[in-house]
Design an enzyme around this catalytic site. Structure first.
Site, PDB file in Angstrom:
ATOM      1  N   PRO A 194      -1.699   4.143  -8.868  1.00  0.00           N
ATOM      2  CA  PRO A 194      -2.256   5.453  -8.517  1.00  0.00           C
ATOM      3  C   PRO A 194      -2.754   5.491  -7.070  1.00  0.00           C
ATOM      4  CG  PRO A 194      -3.276   4.589 -10.523  1.00  0.00           C
ATOM      5  CD  PRO A 194      -2.424   3.508  -9.962  1.00  0.00           C
ATOM      6  N   LYS A 198       2.419   8.801  -3.620  1.00  0.00           N
ATOM      7  CA  LYS A 198       3.707   9.240  -4.181  1.00  0.00           C
ATOM      8  C   LYS A 198       3.880  10.751  -3.986  1.00  0.00           C
ATOM      9  CE  LYS A 198       2.671   7.210  -8.109  1.00  0.00           C
ATOM     10  NZ  LYS A 198       1.521   6.391  -7.702  1.00  0.00           N
ATOM     11  N   THR A 199       2.802  11.482  -4.283  1.00  0.00           N
ATOM     12  CA  THR A 199       2.874  12.937  -4.115  1.00  0.00           C
ATOM     13  C   THR A 199       3.067  13.283  -2.636  1.00  0.00           C
ATOM     14  OG1 THR A 199       1.281  13.043  -5.913  1.00  0.00           O
ATOM     15  CG2 THR A 199       1.683  15.080  -4.719  1.00  0.00           C
ATOM     16  N   GLU A 417       2.108 -17.707  -5.177  1.00  0.00           N
ATOM     17  CA  GLU A 417       3.290 -17.046  -4.600  1.00  0.00           C
ATOM     18  C   GLU A 417       3.928 -17.929  -3.534  1.00  0.00           C
ATOM     19  OE1 GLU A 417       4.514 -14.590  -6.068  1.00  0.00           O
ATOM     20  OE2 GLU A 417       2.753 -14.217  -7.322  1.00  0.00           O
ATOM     21  N   HIS A 420       6.154 -20.454  -5.275  1.00  0.00           N
ATOM     22  CA  HIS A 420       7.478 -19.907  -5.643  1.00  0.00           C
ATOM     23  C   HIS A 420       8.391 -19.845  -4.420  1.00  0.00           C
ATOM     24  CE1 HIS A 420       6.642 -18.673  -9.706  1.00  0.00           C
ATOM     25  NE2 HIS A 420       5.703 -17.806  -9.388  1.00  0.00           N
TER      26      HIS A 420
HETATM   27  P1  ATP Z   1      -1.289   9.399  -8.428  1.00  0.00           P
HETATM   28  O1  ATP Z   1      -0.382   8.322  -8.925  1.00  0.00           O
HETATM   29  O2  ATP Z   1      -2.712   9.172  -8.821  1.00  0.00           O
HETATM   30  O3  ATP Z   1      -0.786  10.783  -8.667  1.00  0.00           O
HETATM   31  P2  ATP Z   1      -0.255   9.383  -5.753  1.00  0.00           P
HETATM   32  O4  ATP Z   1       0.446   8.082  -5.613  1.00  0.00           O
HETATM   33  O5  ATP Z   1       0.586  10.586  -5.983  1.00  0.00           O
HETATM   34  O6  ATP Z   1      -1.397   9.252  -6.821  1.00  0.00           O
HETATM   35  P3  ATP Z   1      -1.282  10.872  -3.561  1.00  0.00           P
HETATM   36  O7  ATP Z   1      -1.842  11.936  -4.424  1.00  0.00           O
HETATM   37  O8  ATP Z   1      -0.041  11.171  -2.822  1.00  0.00           O
HETATM   38  O9  ATP Z   1      -1.116   9.568  -4.422  1.00  0.00           O
HETATM   39  O10 ATP Z   1      -2.367  10.361  -2.525  1.00  0.00           O
HETATM   40  C1  ATP Z   1      -3.664  10.898  -2.483  1.00  0.00           C
HETATM   41  C2  ATP Z   1      -4.147  10.961  -1.060  1.00  0.00           C
HETATM   42  O11 ATP Z   1      -4.328   9.644  -0.545  1.00  0.00           O
HETATM   43  C3  ATP Z   1      -3.203  11.619  -0.098  1.00  0.00           C
HETATM   44  O12 ATP Z   1      -3.337  12.999  -0.101  1.00  0.00           O
HETATM   45  C4  ATP Z   1      -3.603  10.999   1.225  1.00  0.00           C
HETATM   46  O13 ATP Z   1      -4.739  11.640   1.759  1.00  0.00           O
HETATM   47  C5  ATP Z   1      -4.025   9.598   0.835  1.00  0.00           C
HETATM   48  N1  ATP Z   1      -2.929   8.634   1.018  1.00  0.00           N
HETATM   49  C6  ATP Z   1      -2.368   7.872   0.054  1.00  0.00           C
HETATM   50  N2  ATP Z   1      -1.422   7.061   0.591  1.00  0.00           N
HETATM   51  C7  ATP Z   1      -1.380   7.345   1.908  1.00  0.00           C
HETATM   52  C8  ATP Z   1      -0.597   6.850   2.999  1.00  0.00           C
HETATM   53  N3  ATP Z   1       0.334   5.904   2.830  1.00  0.00           N
HETATM   54  N4  ATP Z   1      -0.827   7.368   4.226  1.00  0.00           N
HETATM   55  C9  ATP Z   1      -1.756   8.314   4.407  1.00  0.00           C
HETATM   56  N5  ATP Z   1      -2.520   8.820   3.440  1.00  0.00           N
HETATM   57  C10 ATP Z   1      -2.354   8.348   2.195  1.00  0.00           C
END
Ligand code: ATP
Length: 590
Positions: A194, A198-199, A417, A420
């Site tokens: 989480p 991803k979103t 790790e 391995h």
């Molecule tokens: P979930 O699995 O809980 O739905 P998710 O993987 O979809 O979570 P997001 O909702 O995309 O995660 O991320 C939440 C917030 O965290 C983003 O809006 C951003 O502000 C921050 N964030 C997460 N990863 C990054 C990243 N790689 N770079 C910049 N900001 C990030």
């Protein structure tokens, strides 16, 4: 607006109809009988043939004769006629009052109709039911046109970005790809813990491609009533098709795409199956290069139904993992861009302290620090604010959360790790170790080494033994460095793998000379048993021999092992080039 006009129009029509009805009623009362001349009527009155007379507001009267006939006639003596008739013993009734009452009732009724229609146009009565029904089967999507999130807004996750870039190009230049007969991957799955972005990544795909973005969650589809989820899917794709190119993002795809009839599944679920089938049907229904991309996200790829992952469906799987130190540094920098940081803040140092933090957690921490700073109102975010925010977040974690993993656990992971990786490079140099990390992923509990063996049709006996050595390399490193009393549960999957290989070598592939060229499963099926104990013993002895060899190799190369582990502790992730140079710079013996 449409409804308001319609309601007024209906109201006016009703009024006209009602007025017409009153008129007809009145007219019929007056003219629904035969006309009789006034002279004749007076003659009949005088001769006592008239029973009752209705005197109307107008200059007409209606008379009912004793023989049942009804006649209309003129009334030239409007005001005096009633008394004269009464004196002659004729019943008289004035129609005016009745008309007034009737008019009043009709006007009231009309007003009621008009009010009701006006209310309707506001959407609270008649149309409300329809809207409720629509809402029930349609899906409310979080649609964002003109997305302004692009890849630059995502720090780290470089591998994932690379894997998804061609999809953006595909959406932008479908012709280029169809010229080569290539088809756009229909579905992409982002998987990972989480808060790893991803979103954000899905939004960036839409943003980069400049197409609308529809986001919804798998749980939106799973309804109590069978069929509703499926109709929501159809509704969603209909909407998307109307837009032409777009990105559809389904978060928590596992809510509707869990393996069917698996132990994880709590039982049959018609609704979920129907919804999933509808999704698959819609996905296979759109044209090859229509420009609609469906991106789904899950925390666990392994629990998804195979039907979902087949070619032509969600056939591209992209891991979005927890950030390593460099990625954390980039994420922190990104989220501090528009914030007034004091000079004493060292973001790299902060990245070092935030092992296993997701992007979302880092963003949250910076935000907390900004709130602390705002409360103090000293003009900038100081290191103290950040320390406080970090402490608040770590203190608020559940114990099992990875952010609070102790440095001892990190060290164990680094050696495990490292073990391995080093064993792989020493015993099977033809294998590739593309990445070693102590950041946990869905592929490994503590960390993982990405080990790719060469492609071949057959496995040699030595290949299988090497694979056992690689699997046991983690446990062997732990034992050498921390002592046999301190070996951990981290080797569970490795031991499972090693057991499988040795068992197959002995009972299926005839690779152990003392056990012979026998397939022990066939013996068992033929009712010939008794070799079980011997097989178990043979497996045990062989595994121990191999394990001892692995320990020997690692002991002889302890300096390199330490070097790899320390580099992992410092950088968290090592790629193949660096691993190779670490090994090359030290004398190794295999
Ligand atoms: P979930 O699995 O809980 O739905 P998710 O993987 O979809 O979570 P997001 O909702 O995309 O995660 O991320 C939440 C917030 O965290 C983003 O809006 C951003 O502000 C921050 N964030 C997460 N990863 C990054 C990243 N790689 N770079 C910049 N900001 C990030």
């Amino acid at each position: 607006m449409m409804h308001r006009k319609k309601a007024i129009f209906i109201g006016v029509l009703c009024t006209i109809i009602t007025i017409a009805a009153i008129y007809i009623f009145y007219y019929k009362d007056l003219h629904g009988s035969n006309y009789i001349h006034y002279n004749m009527f007076m003659k009949d009155v005088n001769e006592g043939r008239v029973d009752k007379v209705y005197i109307f507001d107008s200059d007409k009267i209606r008379s009912i004769y004793k023989d049942g006939n009804t006649f209309i006639t003129d009334n030239p003596r409007k005001n005096t006629f009633k008394e004269e008739l009464l004196l002659m013993g004729i019943k008289v009734e004035e129609k005016d009052n009745r008309l007034q009452i009737a008019r009043g009732i009709i006007i009231l009724a009309l007003a009621g109709i008009v009010i009701a229609l006006i209310k309707t146009k506001d959407g609270s009565t008649r149309f409300q039911t329809q809207r409720d029904a629509d809402k029930f089967s349609s899906i409310s999507t979080d649609e964002v046109d003109n997305m302004d999130i692009v890849f630059e807004d995502i720090a780290g996750n470089e591998e994932a970005k690379d894997s998804i870039k061609d999809i953006v190009d595909f959406i932008n230049n479908p012709k280029k790809y169809s010229n080569y007969g290539a088809r756009l991957p229909r579905g992409v799955i982002f998987y990972g813990p989480p808060g790893t972005g991803k979103t954000l990544m899905a939004k960036a795909v839409a943003g980069e491609a400049g197409v609308p973005f529809y986001a919804l969650s798998g749980s939106d589809f799973v309804q109590l009533y069978v069929g509703v989820g499926a109709s929501r899917i159809r509704d969603l794709f209909k909407k998307a098709r109307q837009k032409g190119k777009c990105v559809i993002f389904i978060d928590e795809i596992d809510a509707l795409g869990k393996k069917r009839n698996s132990s994880i599944d709590s039982g049959g679920n018609d609704e979920r199956d129907q919804t999933l089938n509808a999704l698959l049907a819609e996905m296979s229904g759109f044209n090859k290069n229509e420009g609609i991309v469906v991106i789904a996200a899950t925390n666990r790829l392994d629990i998804l139904d195979d039907a979902l992952l087949r070619p032509g469906r969600f056939d591209r799987h992209i891991e979005i993992g927890l950030p390593d130190i460099n990625a954390r540094y980039e994420i922190l920098k990104l989220h501090c861009l528009n914030k007034p940081l004091a000079e004493d803040v060292d973001l790299y140092n902060l990245a070092e302290q935030t092992v296993y933090f997701s992007g979302a957690k880092l963003e949250n921490m910076i935000n907390e620090a900004a709130i602390f700073a705002a409360k103090r109102d000293k003009g900038s975010i100081e290191n103290d604010d950040i320390e406080r925010a970090l402490y608040t977040i770590i203190a608020g974690e559940e114990k099992k959360d990875r952010s609070s993993i102790s440095s001892r656990d990190r060290k164990i992971t680094a050696y495990h790790e490292g073990g391995h990786a080093l064993v792989t490079k020493l015993v099977a140099p033809e294998n590739r170790v593309t990445k070693v990390t102590i950041i946990p992923s869905t592929k490994g509990v503590g960390g993982f080494s990405m080990n790719i063996g060469p492609d071949s049709m057959y496995y040699k006996k030595s290949d299988m033994e090497n694979n056992i050595k690689i699997a046991l390399g983690g446990r062997a490193a732990e034992e050498i460095v921390f002592g046999s009393e301190n070996i951990t549960t981290g080797a569970a999957n490795d031991i499972e793998k090693a057991t499988n290989i040795i068992l197959n070598m002995i009972k299926t592939f005839g690779m152990d000379s003392s056990m012979g060229l026998i397939n022990y499963d066939i013996l068992h099926q033929s009712g010939i048993d008794g070799a079980s104990e011997e097989i178990v013993e043979k497996c045990k002895v062989s595994l121990q021999e191999i394990y001892d060899q692995v320990k020997k190799i690692l002991k002889e190369n302890r300096t390199v092992l330490d070097k790899i582990a320390n580099t992992l502790l410092e950088k968290e992730t090592i790629y193949e080039d660096e691993l190779d140079s670490l090994i090359k710079n030290h004398r190794v013996c295999a």
